[in-house]
Design a protein around this motif. Structure first.
Motif, PDB file in Angstrom:
ATOM      1  N   GLU A  77      39.120  37.958  42.980  1.00 54.30           N
ATOM      2  CA  GLU A  77      38.647  36.574  43.051  1.00 54.30           C
ATOM      3  C   GLU A  77      37.882  36.303  44.355  1.00 54.30           C
ATOM      4  O   GLU A  77      36.760  35.808  44.349  1.00 54.30           O
ATOM      5  N   THR A  78      38.501  36.644  45.474  1.00 49.37           N
ATOM      6  CA  THR A  78      37.858  36.430  46.766  1.00 49.37           C
ATOM      7  C   THR A  78      36.633  37.316  46.921  1.00 49.37           C
ATOM      8  O   THR A  78      35.594  36.888  47.434  1.00 49.37           O
ATOM      9  N   GLY A  79      36.741  38.551  46.469  1.00 48.30           N
ATOM     10  CA  GLY A  79      35.617  39.481  46.559  1.00 48.30           C
ATOM     11  C   GLY A  79      34.391  38.985  45.819  1.00 48.30           C
ATOM     12  O   GLY A  79      33.290  38.975  46.360  1.00 48.30           O
ATOM     13  N   ARG A  80      34.576  38.581  44.567  1.00 48.91           N
ATOM     14  CA  ARG A  80      33.438  38.073  43.782  1.00 48.91           C
ATOM     15  C   ARG A  80      32.819  36.840  44.447  1.00 48.91           C
ATOM     16  O   ARG A  80      31.605  36.702  44.518  1.00 48.91           O
ATOM     17  N   GLU A  81      33.669  35.947  44.911  1.00 50.10           N
ATOM     18  CA  GLU A  81      33.180  34.709  45.541  1.00 50.10           C
ATOM     19  C   GLU A  81      32.354  35.022  46.796  1.00 50.10           C
ATOM     20  O   GLU A  81      31.243  34.519  46.961  1.00 50.10           O
ATOM     21  N   ASN A  82      32.895  35.843  47.677  1.00 43.91           N
ATOM     22  CA  ASN A  82      32.220  36.096  48.952  1.00 43.91           C
ATOM     23  C   ASN A  82      31.002  37.006  48.817  1.00 43.91           C
ATOM     24  O   ASN A  82      29.975  36.755  49.452  1.00 43.91           O
ATOM     25  N   ILE A  83      31.095  38.037  48.010  1.00 42.02           N
ATOM     26  CA  ILE A  83      29.957  38.937  47.847  1.00 42.02           C
ATOM     27  C   ILE A  83      28.808  38.223  47.140  1.00 42.02           C
ATOM     28  O   ILE A  83      27.639  38.447  47.450  1.00 42.02           O
ATOM     29  N   SER A  84      29.118  37.305  46.223  1.00 45.58           N
ATOM     30  CA  SER A  84      28.042  36.577  45.532  1.00 45.58           C
ATOM     31  C   SER A  84      27.216  35.734  46.505  1.00 45.58           C
ATOM     32  O   SER A  84      26.045  35.467  46.264  1.00 45.58           O
ATOM     33  N   LYS A  85      27.808  35.335  47.615  1.00 46.19           N
ATOM     34  CA  LYS A  85      27.096  34.541  48.622  1.00 46.19           C
ATOM     35  C   LYS A  85      26.061  35.359  49.391  1.00 46.19           C
ATOM     36  O   LYS A  85      25.230  34.791  50.083  1.00 46.19           O
ATOM     37  N   LEU A  86      26.103  36.681  49.254  1.00 45.06           N
ATOM     38  CA  LEU A  86      25.175  37.542  49.982  1.00 45.06           C
ATOM     39  C   LEU A  86      23.828  37.690  49.288  1.00 45.06           C
ATOM     40  O   LEU A  86      22.915  38.291  49.842  1.00 45.06           O
ATOM     41  N   GLY A  87      23.704  37.166  48.071  1.00 42.54           N
ATOM     42  CA  GLY A  87      22.423  37.197  47.379  1.00 42.54           C
ATOM     43  C   GLY A  87      22.294  38.319  46.365  1.00 42.54           C
ATOM     44  O   GLY A  87      23.271  38.990  46.018  1.00 42.54           O
ATOM     45  N   ASP A  88      21.064  38.520  45.905  1.00 46.21           N
ATOM     46  CA  ASP A  88      20.794  39.456  44.817  1.00 46.21           C
ATOM     47  C   ASP A  88      20.955  40.924  45.202  1.00 46.21           C
ATOM     48  O   ASP A  88      21.017  41.779  44.320  1.00 46.21           O
ATOM     49  N   ASN A  89      20.997  41.239  46.477  1.00 46.82           N
ATOM     50  CA  ASN A  89      21.141  42.628  46.897  1.00 46.82           C
ATOM     51  C   ASN A  89      22.591  43.060  47.092  1.00 46.82           C
ATOM     52  O   ASN A  89      22.851  44.119  47.661  1.00 46.82           O
ATOM     53  N   ALA A  90      23.527  42.259  46.601  1.00 48.35           N
ATOM     54  CA  ALA A  90      24.937  42.610  46.722  1.00 48.35           C
ATOM     55  C   ALA A  90      25.665  42.314  45.417  1.00 48.35           C
ATOM     56  O   ALA A  90      25.450  41.277  44.801  1.00 48.35           O
ATOM     57  N   ILE A  91      26.514  43.259  45.012  1.00 51.15           N
ATOM     58  CA  ILE A  91      27.363  43.063  43.839  1.00 51.15           C
ATOM     59  C   ILE A  91      28.791  43.432  44.213  1.00 51.15           C
ATOM     60  O   ILE A  91      29.030  44.165  45.171  1.00 51.15           O
ATOM     61  N   PHE A  92      29.745  42.916  43.446  1.00 51.16           N
ATOM     62  CA  PHE A  92      31.155  43.209  43.677  1.00 51.16           C
ATOM     63  C   PHE A  92      31.727  43.958  42.490  1.00 51.16           C
ATOM     64  O   PHE A  92      31.450  43.632  41.338  1.00 51.16           O
ATOM     65  N   ILE A  93      32.546  44.957  42.794  1.00 52.67           N
ATOM     66  CA  ILE A  93      33.301  45.692  41.776  1.00 52.67           C
ATOM     67  C   ILE A  93      34.739  45.787  42.263  1.00 52.67           C
ATOM     68  O   ILE A  93      34.983  46.216  43.394  1.00 52.67           O
ATOM     69  N   ARG A  94      35.688  45.396  41.422  1.00 51.61           N
ATOM     70  CA  ARG A  94      37.101  45.535  41.803  1.00 51.61           C
ATOM     71  C   ARG A  94      37.438  47.017  41.838  1.00 51.61           C
ATOM     72  O   ARG A  94      37.137  47.766  40.923  1.00 51.61           O
ATOM     73  N   HIS A  95      38.084  47.448  42.927  1.00 52.78           N
ATOM     74  CA  HIS A  95      38.421  48.857  43.081  1.00 52.78           C
ATOM     75  C   HIS A  95      39.596  48.992  44.033  1.00 52.78           C
ATOM     76  O   HIS A  95      39.563  48.457  45.140  1.00 52.78           O
ATOM     77  N   ASP A  96      40.616  49.695  43.600  1.00 51.60           N
ATOM     78  CA  ASP A  96      41.770  49.990  44.447  1.00 51.60           C
ATOM     79  C   ASP A  96      41.627  51.429  44.913  1.00 51.60           C
ATOM     80  O   ASP A  96      41.855  52.369  44.146  1.00 51.60           O
ATOM     81  N   VAL A  97      41.233  51.628  46.164  1.00 45.54           N
ATOM     82  CA  VAL A  97      40.972  52.975  46.670  1.00 45.54           C
ATOM     83  C   VAL A  97      42.243  53.819  46.757  1.00 45.54           C
ATOM     84  O   VAL A  97      42.150  55.036  46.883  1.00 45.54           O
ATOM     85  N   SER A  98      43.421  53.200  46.672  1.00 43.80           N
ATOM     86  CA  SER A  98      44.664  53.962  46.746  1.00 43.80           C
ATOM     87  C   SER A  98      45.046  54.581  45.413  1.00 43.80           C
ATOM     88  O   SER A  98      45.993  55.371  45.343  1.00 43.80           O
ATOM     89  N   LYS A  99      44.323  54.236  44.327  1.00 46.42           N
ATOM     90  CA  LYS A  99      44.638  54.761  42.999  1.00 46.42           C
ATOM     91  C   LYS A  99      43.593  55.797  42.586  1.00 46.42           C
ATOM     92  O   LYS A  99      42.434  55.467  42.357  1.00 46.42           O
ATOM     93  N   GLU A 100      44.031  57.023  42.489  1.00 48.75           N
ATOM     94  CA  GLU A 100      43.132  58.128  42.161  1.00 48.75           C
ATOM     95  C   GLU A 100      42.373  57.896  40.851  1.00 48.75           C
ATOM     96  O   GLU A 100      41.202  58.228  40.745  1.00 48.75           O
ATOM     97  N   GLU A 101      43.019  57.291  39.884  1.00 50.79           N
ATOM     98  CA  GLU A 101      42.377  57.082  38.576  1.00 50.79           C
ATOM     99  C   GLU A 101      41.222  56.083  38.631  1.00 50.79           C
ATOM    100  O   GLU A 101      40.418  56.009  37.704  1.00 50.79           O
ATOM    101  N   GLU A 102      41.112  55.321  39.692  1.00 51.89           N
ATOM    102  CA  GLU A 102      40.003  54.362  39.811  1.00 51.89           C
ATOM    103  C   GLU A 102      38.781  54.956  40.498  1.00 51.89           C
ATOM    104  O   GLU A 102      37.780  54.269  40.692  1.00 51.89           O
ATOM    105  N   TRP A 103      38.835  56.231  40.887  1.00 55.93           N
ATOM    106  CA  TRP A 103      37.682  56.862  41.530  1.00 55.93           C
ATOM    107  C   TRP A 103      36.812  57.448  40.480  1.00 55.93           C
ATOM    108  O   TRP A 103      36.730  58.188  39.802  1.00 55.93           O
TER     109      TRP A 103
END
Length: 69
Positions: free
Chosen positions: A43-69
């Motif tokens: 929720e916070t990621g999408r909100e804040n990254i969207s404020k950076l404009g068209d050159n930024a996108i957000f993807i939910r990712h948990d770097v601690s979970k191997e299956e999400e890589w």
């Protein structure tokens, strides 16, 4: 580092929804880079990254979970 002067550059930035991570993502965008920001706080990621404009996108990712890589 200036990204705009050397052609289009991209970066993948995790933990980017707030604090130092968000500040770094903003800096990259301001320098002309395209940014993929990730974090587990969707929720916070999408909100804040969207404020950076068209050159930024957000993807939910948990770097601690191997299956999400």
């Amino acid at each position: 580092m200036t990204y705009g002067s050397s052609g289009q550059q991209s970066c993948y930035y995790y933990w980017s929804c707030k604090g130092i991570g968000l500040s770094c993502a903003k800096r990259f965008v301001n320098e002309g880079a395209r940014v993929i920001g990730t974090d587990v706080d969707e929720e916070t990621g999408r909100e804040n990254i969207s404020k950076l404009g068209d050159n930024a996108i957000f993807i939910r990712h948990d770097v601690s979970k191997e299956e999400e890589w």
